[in-house]
Design an enzyme around this catalytic site. Structure first.
Site, PDB file in Angstrom:
ATOM      1  N   HIS A 184      37.280 -35.358  58.241  1.00  0.00           N
ATOM      2  CA  HIS A 184      36.513 -34.107  58.283  1.00  0.00           C
ATOM      3  C   HIS A 184      35.318 -34.289  59.208  1.00  0.00           C
ATOM      4  CE1 HIS A 184      33.139 -35.391  55.600  1.00  0.00           C
ATOM      5  NE2 HIS A 184      34.034 -36.271  55.229  1.00  0.00           N
TER       6      HIS A 184
ATOM      7  N   ASP B  37      34.575 -37.538  50.172  1.00  0.00           N
ATOM      8  CA  ASP B  37      33.591 -36.453  50.208  1.00  0.00           C
ATOM      9  C   ASP B  37      33.973 -35.314  49.245  1.00  0.00           C
ATOM     10  OD1 ASP B  37      32.136 -34.033  51.127  1.00  0.00           O
ATOM     11  OD2 ASP B  37      31.461 -35.359  52.744  1.00  0.00           O
TER      12      ASP B  37
ATOM     13  N   CYS C  78      31.401 -36.323  58.826  1.00  0.00           N
ATOM     14  CA  CYS C  78      31.655 -37.314  57.776  1.00  0.00           C
ATOM     15  C   CYS C  78      30.462 -38.281  57.658  1.00  0.00           C
ATOM     16  CB  CYS C  78      32.933 -38.094  58.085  1.00  0.00           C
ATOM     17  SG  CYS C  78      33.319 -39.343  56.838  1.00  0.00           S
TER      18      CYS C  78
ATOM     19  N   CYS D  64      39.040 -38.376  52.858  1.00  0.00           N
ATOM     20  CA  CYS D  64      37.706 -38.903  52.566  1.00  0.00           C
ATOM     21  C   CYS D  64      37.316 -38.539  51.132  1.00  0.00           C
ATOM     22  CB  CYS D  64      36.679 -38.319  53.539  1.00  0.00           C
ATOM     23  SG  CYS D  64      35.008 -38.995  53.301  1.00  0.00           S
TER      24      CYS D  64
ATOM     25  N   ARG E 251      33.359 -32.379  49.249  1.00  0.00           N
ATOM     26  CA  ARG E 251      33.645 -31.077  49.869  1.00  0.00           C
ATOM     27  C   ARG E 251      35.046 -30.995  50.460  1.00  0.00           C
ATOM     28  NH1 ARG E 251      28.497 -31.681  53.612  1.00  0.00           N
ATOM     29  NH2 ARG E 251      29.450 -33.752  53.617  1.00  0.00           N
TER      30      ARG E 251
HETATM   31 CO    CO Z   1      33.631 -38.227  54.872  1.00  0.00          CO
END
Ligand code: CO
Length: 207
Positions: free
Chosen positions: A98, A44, A101, A42, A46
């Site tokens: 994750h 993301d 999400c 992803c 993080r």
């Molecule tokens: Co995500």
């Protein structure tokens, strides 16, 4: 505003630190890349691929998009997969989602998100395939986390269905597709017990 000077200073310090441990590190890497792993994760911020498994540049070929999707009309993702499998000849492809999400959460919401909605539709397709099981979970967060797990498994299966992975298997290549999920809250990576090394394994698991 225009220079983001901090980035360049941080980069110098990082490069120095790497060279302290291995003075030839960058010189060696500049000659070739020979990663054994393709990571589909992803976007993301993080969940940075190399960092969470503590691996240096040169080890993982990476593709990231919102909610780690593998869609058979996505030329970007498929080109990455083709290059990784046919040219770099990676042995492992990891689809890593994750918990929590935002893409999965947005797809589960009953409101519009603009352009992104056509991308999120792929997650809604995962939801409709598992509706009964997902709806049986009462807690909203747990429901989204289950969807995050199911999404990883479905995307790993999508990957197996691509002509790229199928022909690698047909030609007898050793290639494993893994499904993992990462916990933003504890920094821990979990194996979803998904490892497809041929089409039969995938069909058996996916029913
Ligand atoms: Co995500």
């Amino acid at each position: 505003m225009r220079t983001l000077r901090d980035f360049f200073e941080r980069n110098r310090r990082w490069a120095e630190k790497v060279k302290e441990t291995d003075p030839d590190f960058f010189m060696n890497l500049s000659r070739q890349q020979k990663p054994e792993y393709l990571w589909i994760g992803c976007s993301d911020s993080r969940v940075p691929a190399n960092e969470i498994v503590d691996m240096l540049p040169g080890t993982i070929f990476v593709h990231r998009n919102i909610a780690n999707l593998v869609i058979d009309t996505d030329l970007n993702c498929l080109s990455v997969v083709q290059y990784a499998v046919e040219i770099l000849r990676v042995r492992h492809i990891i689809v890593c989602g994750h918990y929590g999400c935002g893409g999965v959460q947005a797809a589960m919401e009953d409101r519009e998100h603009g352009l992104m909605d056509s991308w999120l539709q792929n997650i809604r397709d995962v939801y409709s395939r598992h509706r009964e099981r997902v709806d049986a979970v009462e807690d909203e967060r747990a429901r989204i986390d289950l969807m995050c797990e199911l999404n990883v498994i479905e995307q790993a299966a999508n990957l197996c269905r691509t002509s790229i992975v199928r022909s690698a298997w047909q030609s007898g290549r050793e290639l494993a597709v893994h499904g993992w999920i990462y916990g933003i809250e504890d920094g821990i990576l979990r194996d979803l017990d998904v490892c497809f090394t041929n089409l039969d394994e995938m069909y058996k698991r996916m029913g």
